[in-house]
Every structure is written in C-alpha cells, then in structure tokens.
Design a protein around this motif. Structure first.
Motif, PDB file in Angstrom:
ATOM      1  N   ILE A 425       0.834  -1.214   0.000  1.00 25.56           N
ATOM      2  CA  ILE A 425       0.000   0.000   0.000  1.00 25.56           C
ATOM      3  C   ILE A 425       0.864   1.257   0.000  1.00 25.56           C
ATOM      4  N   MET A 426       0.441   2.255  -0.791  1.00 26.51           N
ATOM      5  CA  MET A 426       1.110   3.556  -0.855  1.00 26.51           C
ATOM      6  C   MET A 426       0.191   4.643  -0.304  1.00 26.51           C
ATOM      7  N   ILE A 427       0.732   5.462   0.590  1.00 29.14           N
ATOM      8  CA  ILE A 427      -0.003   6.607   1.147  1.00 29.14           C
ATOM      9  C   ILE A 427       0.688   7.879   0.642  1.00 29.14           C
ATOM     10  N   PRO A 428       0.074   8.597  -0.301  1.00 30.51           N
ATOM     11  CA  PRO A 428       0.741   9.770  -0.877  1.00 30.51           C
ATOM     12  C   PRO A 428       0.750  10.982   0.050  1.00 30.51           C
ATOM     13  N   THR A 429       1.809  11.761  -0.084  1.00 29.19           N
ATOM     14  CA  THR A 429       1.897  13.050   0.619  1.00 29.19           C
ATOM     15  C   THR A 429       1.771  14.206  -0.376  1.00 29.19           C
ATOM     16  N   LYS A 457       2.943  -4.319   3.726  1.00 30.57           N
ATOM     17  CA  LYS A 457       3.935  -3.242   3.727  1.00 30.57           C
ATOM     18  C   LYS A 457       3.254  -1.929   3.338  1.00 30.57           C
ATOM     19  N   ILE A 458       3.496  -0.871   4.122  1.00 30.18           N
ATOM     20  CA  ILE A 458       2.929   0.457   3.859  1.00 30.18           C
ATOM     21  C   ILE A 458       4.074   1.426   3.602  1.00 30.18           C
ATOM     22  N   VAL A 459       4.021   2.129   2.480  1.00 30.38           N
ATOM     23  CA  VAL A 459       5.038   3.149   2.195  1.00 30.38           C
ATOM     24  C   VAL A 459       4.342   4.487   1.961  1.00 30.38           C
ATOM     25  N   TYR A 521      -3.343   3.977  -2.305  1.00 31.78           N
ATOM     26  CA  TYR A 521      -3.286   3.079  -3.467  1.00 31.78           C
ATOM     27  C   TYR A 521      -2.663   1.752  -3.048  1.00 31.78           C
ATOM     28  N   TYR A 522      -3.116   0.669  -3.688  1.00 37.44           N
ATOM     29  CA  TYR A 522      -2.428  -0.607  -3.476  1.00 37.44           C
ATOM     30  C   TYR A 522      -1.717  -0.979  -4.769  1.00 37.44           C
TER      31      TYR A 522
END
Length: 561
Positions: A425-429, A457-459, A521-522
């Motif tokens: 999973i992606m966490i946008p900034t 995994k989370i980035v 997003y995944y």
C-alpha cells in the motif's frame, strides 16, 4: 562541447525527452486529423517509442515479437482491430442507435464499432488520456506487425517463407483445427515470432475469446498480412480523428451530464444538504464492507471476513454476490448506471438506512446529519479532472445555485509501486504531474501509521501522476525514486483529482475550504522489477486484503466525523 553534453545525457533524460516528443506529436496529429502510423507522419511516434522502450512493451526494441506486451495491448483494443486498415477515433456520434453492435475490449470500457471489413471506429468519451492510450498501443501493435513482416517476406515482389504459408493455411482452414494441426501451426508461428514453441504454447490460450479459440493465430496472421500489404503494395494503415471529436474534446460534455445526473438524484432524494463523502473506488468494496455483516451473518460464523471478501471477488460466486447486492439495495444503496458516456457508474449510500449503524455501532447523529456516500467508479487519466471538477460545482436548479455539503473526498485505487511488490500500500503526501512543473502537496487524512500492523507493507511519499502507464521505463522511474522527489509510486489520476479539488475548495468556493482529502493506493505492479509489470498479469486475490483494508480505514474516518 555538444558531443560532451550528448555523452553526458542519462537514459532518464533521453526517456523523458522521448515521452515529451510522443505527447507533442500525438497532439499535433490529432489537430491534423489523420496520419499513417507506419508512414512518414508516424515516424516520430515510432522512434520515440523505440527510444523509450517502456517496460510494459518488453522486447519492443528487439527483433523477436513481444508476446506479453501484445496480450496486454489486444486486451485493451477491440477484437478484430488487427484486421483493419482504417481506424477512426470518434466522439459519441450516435452509433449506439444503429445496427452496429458495440465491441467492448475486455480490459477497457469503451464502445467500438466494426463499420466494415476494413474499418474500426473507437468511441472516445474519456478525454485526451484515452487518445494517448490508444495511439500508444496502436503504435506498438504496428511496430510488432512489421517485425512479423520482416521475418516472412523474402523479396519485394511479395514472396514469403514456408512458415508463413503454413500459418496462412491453418488460419484460412474452414474446419476446426485438431490438436496436431494446431501444434504444427504454432511451431511455424514460433519460427515467425522468433520465440520458442514452449513460449508460444503457454501464451496461445490467453489470447482465446468466446467463439474464437484460434484468436492468437488470427492476430499474428492479420498483423503480418497488413504489414506485407503496406510494404509490397504501399497500402498504408490510416488513423483518423472525426471532426466532431476534434471539436468536442476538452469541453467536459460527458462529465457535465454525468455530474448533473448525480446531483439530480441527490436533490430528488433530499440528500444534497447532508454531509456528502465522495469516494473514487471500485463498485464492490464499499458495498461489501457496509453490508456483508448484515447479508452474510451465517457465512461469517464459518469463515473469516477476509475469506468472505475473497469469495465475493470471484465472479463465479454469483449467489453470494447477489445476496449482498439485494441487502444493499434494500437498506440504503442506490445504483446509478452511467448513461453519459463517461463509463463511470455511481453508487449512492444513504447511511441513515443502516439500522444497525456501521460495523454494528449505532450513531448518535440524527438521520438528517448522517453521512451520504457517493462512490464513483474509476476515472481514466485526465478524465479525473473533468468528472471531479463538474461534480464539485454547485447544482443549478430552477435558477438557484445549490452547493453540495461535501465533507470529504477519498481516492483509492491501483498504482505501480517503486519500493515493494504487488499488494503493498502507498499513502501519498503529494502528487507530482509528470512532464510539467506542477506539484500538489496536500494534507492526507490517511496516515501510514493507521494502516500498519496488518501484515501489509505500507510506504508513503510523493506519487507521480504519469501521462500514461504504458509509457514508463525503468530509467525515468529509478530517477524519481532515487532523487529528492522521494516518489513511492505512479498512477494516472491523482494530480487531476487534486487540481479539481483545490480549485473548488481554495479558489472557487464551491465546497468548503477545509474539505478532508484521503488518498491511498495498493500496488498492482512494480515497473522497476522485470516480470512484475502490468503485462505480467493481474493481481488475483492478492489485491483483496489491501483493497478492503483501505476501504475500512476510509469508512472508519467517515463515520467518526
């Protein structure tokens, strides 16, 4: 000095320049109205694509034919396009009311019409990104067709190899091929493609469609046949853009109709004044998360909720799916099928009709204060700006402007990851728009910490909004990942959504300035890893856990407020 500068250019710079040339060229050709992809007018596109060598198109720059890339492309183009000399890109011009039967590609929702033996019309209702997508795929297809031609054509008079003659005989045979005949044909096809028999045999069934089991052989034959005709008889394939499409593009015609239909429904149901939470997602995860505990009580006694979600993601479990759908329609969900041409369906959830509340927790709010969820299916590229921009505008009813009470906007979906693998999973900034200096930092209500501890995994970091996923190569992506841009992934809609949200909240005052935004997003692929690109296949059940984890976290925040 010039030579020194050229020697010092990196592959990332060359690739970036190639993408810029492709997009400038495509816009020029669109304004011109027509071009010949394998002629002089299409040369810049071909050269740029070969310079770029996108990961999704694999061995495009080599002599052997790229099969995984070919499968990816034909799944996104109408069946039969490989037989057509004339390809016409049109707007929605009334073909739906004719005798022509729409052909919808398996992996892209767009209406296409076979006009005659030579011509295919492709309806464009989702903006420039759709045109870029199609032209890039067609350029790849035609480059591959000329590889086939070069491997079978013996002389300028049109003499061909024995392999080609055997393939032609198999394709034109009236009766169904036996196993022996098919394997003989695939042996000759493997020679033509520069591939092993094993590679061809593995991919052959993946091309098959209903009623056309030998589609792989037909595609290879027809691609080669038209490329031979171009070379020997100068019968060039032509791509045209209809005058109506050229006139309408960029006018938000479909997006405005789509948004007005949603607002009309909200007004009719007296929901416009309620706290509205817009969610861009698929058409199942929000519905399943809200209604599975009610609809599948007995099933949940025997299986874990994730197992139930995996079962619901299988199209073969129609009975289970229908049970959830019926409960949802009885208890607050309304389905608005798209009639505007955007190909974006919508679900509207009136959570006041959830008798047991969300997750069994009853809300202390009055019915008139309970959230309304507007879940919109995925937009495509620049279409995200058009649809979100139109949706957030006030609704003009009988001369009065009615503003929607938008409390939050959440965007979830698939993206390519640069540091991880499928299902992460992606966490946008922030969103960085490729090919421009535009960047959109924002305060994301979803935090990395909120999703950690679930075995995924989370980035976090910036996301790059690309002009087209099919144009990315490792050099550009590695630059973004390793540089101070701190990019964690790539997708096609984020910057477009955020541009519309910022305009509506910060400039136009259509919605409140402090509207909450959430992005997550995944990973559907890792374009930096060979064998992990989009062309390597789908996620299967790998995407179920991250999809529902993101959905649950969004809904937790919606119902907390």
């Amino acid at each position: 000095m010039v030579n020194l500068k050229l020697q010092g250019r990196t592959r990332a710079q060359e690739s970036t320049h190639a993408i810029e040339r492709m997009y400038i060229t495509m816009r020029h050709l669109f304004n011109r109205g027509f071009y010949k992809p394998m002629g002089i007018s299409g040369e810049t596109l071909r050269e740029a694509l070969l310079t770029l060598r996108p990961e999704i198109y694999g061995s495009i720059a080599e002599d052997k034919v790229e099969l995984n890339g070919l499968l990816y492309v034909v799944d996104r183009l109408p069946i039969g396009i490989e037989e057509c000399t004339y390809i016409n890109l049109t707007s929605d011009e009334g073909y739906g009311n004719s005798h022509f039967q729409p052909i919808v590609p398996p992996k892209r929702r767009r209406n296409c019409y076979r006009i005659d033996e030579e011509q295919m019309n492709i309806e464009i209702t989702r903006g420039r990104s759709e045109i870029y997508d199609i032209l890039t795929h067609l350029t790849f297809l035609f480059v591959e067709s000329h590889k086939i031609m070069r491997r079978v054509l013996i002389d300028e008079e049109g003499s061909v190899t024995r392999d080609w003659e055997k393939l032609e005989k198999a394709v034109l045979q009236d009766t169904e091929l036996s196993r022996e005949e098919r394997e003989v044909a695939l042996t000759h096809t493997a020679n033509i493609l520069g591939r092993t028999f094993s590679e061809v045999l593995t991919l052959y069934p993946k091309f098959a469609s209903t009623g056309q089991p030998e589609r792989f052989l037909n595609i290879i034959y027809n691609l080669g046949k038209l490329a031979i005709a171009e070379t020997v008889r100068n019968e060039k394939r032509i791509i045209t853009f209809s005058p109506v499409l050229r006139e309408r593009l960029g006018h938000h015609i479909h997006g405005e109709i789509w948004a007005d239909n949603i607002k009309q429904f909200l007004l009719k149901e007296n929901l416009l004044h309620r706290p509205i939470h817009i969610i861009s997602a698929n058409m199942h995860s929000v519905m399943n998360t809200l209604y599975t505990p009610v609809a599948l009580k007995e099933e949940l006694k025997k299986k874990k909720v994730l197992e139930i979600y995996e079962a619901l993601s299988d199209s073969g479990n129609g009975k289970l799916r229908n049970k959830v759908m019926k409960t949802a329609l009885d208890k607050g969900m309304n389905f608005l099928e798209d009639k505007s041409g955007t190909n974006i369906d919508v679900q509207v959830f009136d959570t006041a009709k959830l008798k047991n509340g969300y997750n069994g927790k009853k809300s202390g709010l009055k019915n008139d204060e309970k959230p309304v969820l507007v879940v919109m299916d995925y937009a495509f590229g620049e279409q995200a700006y058009e649809t979100m921009d139109e949706l957030l505008k006030p609704y003009n009813f009988e001369g009065n402007e009615i503003k929607m009470n938008v409390a939050s906007i959440s965007i979830m979906g698939k993206a390519g990851i640069l540091d991880g693998g499928k299902g992460d999973i992606m966490i946008p900034t922030a969103h960085v728009f490729e090919g421009t200096a535009d960047n959109y930092p924002f305060r994301n209500q979803l935090k990395k910490q909120a999703l950690e501890g679930n075995g995924i995994k989370i980035v976090d970091g910036a996301m790059i909004t690309v002009l087209g996923t099919s144009l990315q190569n490792k050099d550009i992506l590695k630059f973004f990942h390793d540089s101070t841009w701190n990019v964690s992934g790539l997708e096609m809609e984020g910057a477009h959504y955020q541009k519309a949200i910022q305009a509506a909240s910060k400039l136009r005052g259509s919605i409140k300035e402090d509207v909450k935004v959430r992005y997550a997003y995944y990973a559907s692929d890792n374009p930096l890893e060979t064998g992990s690109t989009l062309a390597s296949g789908g996620l299967g059940t790998t995407g179920v856990k991250p999809t529902y984890l993101i959905t649950e976290k969004i809904l937790d925040q919606v119902f907390e407020n």
